[in-house]
Design an enzyme around this catalytic site. Structure first.
Site, short mmCIF file in Angstrom:
data_model
loop_
_atom_site.label_atom_id
_atom_site.label_comp_id
_atom_site.label_asym_id
_atom_site.label_seq_id
_atom_site.Cartn_x
_atom_site.Cartn_y
_atom_site.Cartn_z
N ASP A 1 6.27 -2.05 -2.04
CA ASP A 1 4.98 -2.17 -2.09
C ASP A 1 4.22 -0.17 -2.12
OD1 ASP A 1 2.01 -2.22 -3.29
OD2 ASP A 1 1.75 -3.32 -1.89
N ASP B 1 -2.45 -7.40 -9.15
CA ASP B 1 -3.18 -8.27 -7.79
C ASP B 1 -4.50 -8.70 -7.99
OD1 ASP B 1 -1.84 -6.36 -5.65
OD2 ASP B 1 -3.07 -4.89 -5.68
#
Length: 732
Positions: free
Chosen positions: A482, A552
């Site tokens: 990430d 997301d």
């Protein structure tokens, strides 16, 4: 020479790159000017009919010392332009000479043709398995005063409607020069009234299709956030006004780079279209010393005369087959559960075990432990850079928990954010200089975190050594990598002042170096890319990680637009998509469980919710979804994708067909219900018209020609956000 994809007509000074699908033509014009002639559908021969007309145009100057007022670099379509040569288009390259000028006059010097395709050192790139599947033309342009040489690289594959371009700059002079802009490619079009398609967005709102006219002037689509970004994907297409999914011309451009990028589209005073693509020149200044070279990223250029679907399919095939390297690219992707939206930071080993146990019962195949397992991380204020297990949450160690997951028959995945550092971390206490900042200034936080100077080898080595201690346990099957902020306070502490303009690009090169070392050392670990969702969803990333977390935003209805835009360029196997809780965590929308599953099956299916809190009915639906998905995922992950109905309408529909046209999976989503609904039909694509296909749900049998030309009526249901999936198989 094993290939015959490139010809040079010495009499007319014309290069012809060609295969059965496309031709690309360029010629050497007056003053050594490299002129662009054509890129499009294949032609067998070229008979020199596209020599650009000679016109005496006011305020369009001429070649040095030339008395011919009809030849001007300001109007001629070119392959690569520089500043300061009486060409007033946006230049592909700008150089700062030792005398402070930006004068550069690039003229043809030589060419060579090579079988296969050269690798790009330190950068992601397309490749070949065998030399005879592609051929590369290298045209060298030179500036005789500065002794700079620009090698323009063009690769054409034998069986793809694709040209791959990049540029190498060589300094053969005696003094350093500064490259202030170096585009990877330039393209000029004459007599084309295009629209431009781009993929802008935001965090949790990535890659929304934007289509607009090109008026006189300059349009710029770019990122200078240090990554390819949520805000503007490194892709652009030029299309005719009537181009749709199945008809019309489309020219697609995708940059294989994960940092700052810039796409410039200019309609000039003569109605011609001028395109530059490459590294963003914002805060870019590369010192090129004598005998050094600079390599740009690659651009993938695709041509389609059958609409956007064919353009996308060419990108999908090339990215999957000749960009991705991971052994997992051809392997079925596991159905996983990620604990992030289930627990956030509030978890311990016992709590996670209950999720693992439920995942086993539901037929899932992997458990992914997200943020919060390391350092002393109970929130997002600490511990980034300290890649050691958090003993309070895992008193028996991370390996003990990984063993438990494996004992349940599941694979084990782990979240990392290797590029970041927290003030509150041991890494910062020991190496405060690792944190990227401008000396004498306080850096800006984002998500309470800061960026490491990945351009420095010692910083990369520190992170690598920490990660190796965990990954060498051989208990990790998957890594989610990430990156939850954009770059700011750009500075590299081991560079002198006159090279700080290199910091952005050196960061990206450092990122690639670290990632490459890890994927090379651990070929049996499936790596997934992520940057707050889709903030680094690009061709360059695909070279290292065969799948990327698309967004997301896990709301199924918003994912329709996100995944639709993503599919313009990127194969569906590259796109991970999860079923999450309803009401949705991001927008509060209530969506049927069936619809959430159907939309998530467009990509690599996973679940991102607390399995232990689901009702019995929801649990039964998960079992049903996972069971069905395991039957179809080879087709949905690796089949040929057709977009049937645009996500911008009230319906969105897509399908995948296997390579033999024996199996197809179709999904239709109706967004909003109406009291007096229109009757709509869905027509399929890509089937064999001579085969008969059975609907496996109803046992009805249809001809492939029927399904493609007549289609079928969509079901009319009460209620919003309804999805229907169809599974067809060919029968004898």
């Amino acid at each position: 020479m094993t290939s015959n994809l490139i010809k040079f007509d010495d009499q007319n000074k014309v290069f012809h790159l060609h295969n059965k699908q496309i031709s690309y033509l360029l010629s050497i014009e007056d003053g050594g000017t490299l002129s662009h002639l054509y890129f499009g559908g294949a032609v067998k021969n070229y008979n020199n009919q596209l020599k650009y007309p000679r016109l005496d145009r006011g305020f369009s100057g001429n070649l040095p010392e030339s008395l011919d007022r009809t030849f001007s670099r300001d109007s001629l379509p070119k392959e690569y332009s520089s500043a300061g040569e009486m060409d007033f288009h946006t230049p592909a390259t700008i150089v700062r000479n030792p005398d402070g000028s930006n004068a550069l006059f690039l003229a043809y010097k030589s060419y060579k043709i090579e079988d296969g395709k050269p690798d790009l050192k330190g950068l992601p790139h397309s490749w070949t398995k065998e030399d005879d599947e592609a051929q590369t033309l290298i045209v060298t342009l030179e500036d005789k005063v500065s002794k700079l040489e620009y090698d323009l690289l063009y690769t054409i594959y034998r069986d793809r409607p694709v040209i791959v371009r990049s540029v190498q700059v060589h300094n053969h002079g005696e003094e350093a020069v500064y490259l202030e802009k170096v585009a990877s490619m330039q393209m000029d079009y004459v007599d084309k009234d295009f629209e431009v398609i781009t993929l802008p967005g935001a965090h949790a709102n990535e890659r929304r299709v934007q289509r607009e006219n090109i008026g006189q002037g300059i349009k710029v689509f770019s990122s200078y956030r240090g990554t390819s970004s949520h805000q503007m994907n490194p892709f652009m297409a030029l299309v005719d006004h009537d181009t749709n999914e199945f008809m019309g011309e489309a020219y697609g451009f995708a940059l294989a780079y994960s940092g700052n990028h810039k796409f410039e589209v200019e309609r000039d005073q003569f109605g011609q279209i001028h395109v530059n693509t490459g590294i963003n020149d914002y805060n870019f200044k590369w010192k090129l010393n004598p005998n050094e070279e600079f390599q740009t990223p690659e651009v993938l250029m695709v041509y389609s005369d059958q609409g956007l679907n064919k353009m996308s399919q060419a990108f999908h095939s090339l990215i999957h087959e000749r960009i991705m390297r991971s052994k997992f690219k051809d392997q079925i992707r596991p159905v996983l559960v990620n604990n992030w939206e289930a627990t956030y930071f509030d978890f311990n080993e016992d709590k996670l075990k209950t999720i693992v146990d439920k995942a086993k019962k539901l037929g899932l195949e992997m458990f992914v432990l997200d943020d919060g397992w390391f350092g002393h991380r109970d929130d997002d204020n600490s511990s980034l850079g300290d890649w050691k297990v958090y003993k309070k949450k895992f008193p028996n160690g991370l390996g003990h928990f990984a063993d438990y997951v494996h004992e349940q028959g599941l694979k084990f995945g782990l979240w990392f954010e290797p590029e970041m550092i927290s003030y509150e971390s041991n890494l910062y206490k020991e190496h405060p200089d690792y944190l990227m900042h401008v000396p004498g200034r306080k850096p800006c936080p984002s998500r309470n975190q800061y960026v490491l100077e990945l351009g420095r080898k010692e910083v990369r080595d520190n992170i690598f050594e920490q990660m190796v201690k965990i990954l060498d346990s051989k208990k990790i099957d998957y890594i989610k990598w990430d990156m939850n902020r954009s770059l700011s306070d750009i500075y590299e502490s081991d560079l002198p002042a006159d090279q700080q303009g290199e910091a952005y690009h050196r960061y990206v090169l450092g990122y690639y170096d670290l990632l490459n070392k890890l994927v090379t050392r651990y070929p049996d670990i499936l790596f997934e890319g992520c940057s707050g969702g889709g903030g680094r969803f690009d061709v360059g990333q695909a070279y290292y990680t065969p799948q990327i977390w698309a967004s997301d935003n896990t709301d199924a209805i918003e994912r329709l637009k996100i995944q639709y835009g993503t599919s313009l360029v990127y194969p569906q196997s590259m796109m991970t998509s999860h079923v999450s809780v309803s009401p949705n965590e991001q927008n509060g929308r209530i969506t049927p469980f069936n619809t959430r599953g159907a939309v998530a099956m467009w990509g690599d299916l996973g679940y991102e919710l607390d399995l232990t809190k689901m009702s019995d009915e929801e649990s039964d639906q998960v079992v049903k979804q996972v069971t069905e998905y395991k039957k179809i995922r080879e087709v949905t992950q690796f089949g040929t994708l057709y977009r049937l109905k645009a996500s911008a309408s009230n319906q969105c529909a897509w399908m995948m067909v296997d390579s033999n046209k024996n199996e197809a999976v179709v999904t239709v989503v109706n967004v909003m219900a109406h009291a007096q609904p229109y009757c709509t039909k869905t027509k399929l694509a890509g089937l064999d018209p001579d085969k008969r296909y059975k609907n496996l749900e109803t046992d009805e049998v249809f001809g492939g020609d029927e399904l493609m030309h007549l289609g079928f009526y969509d079901p009319i249901e009460r209620g919003d956000f309804k999805a229907k999936m169809y599974h067809f198989k060919a029968i004898n």
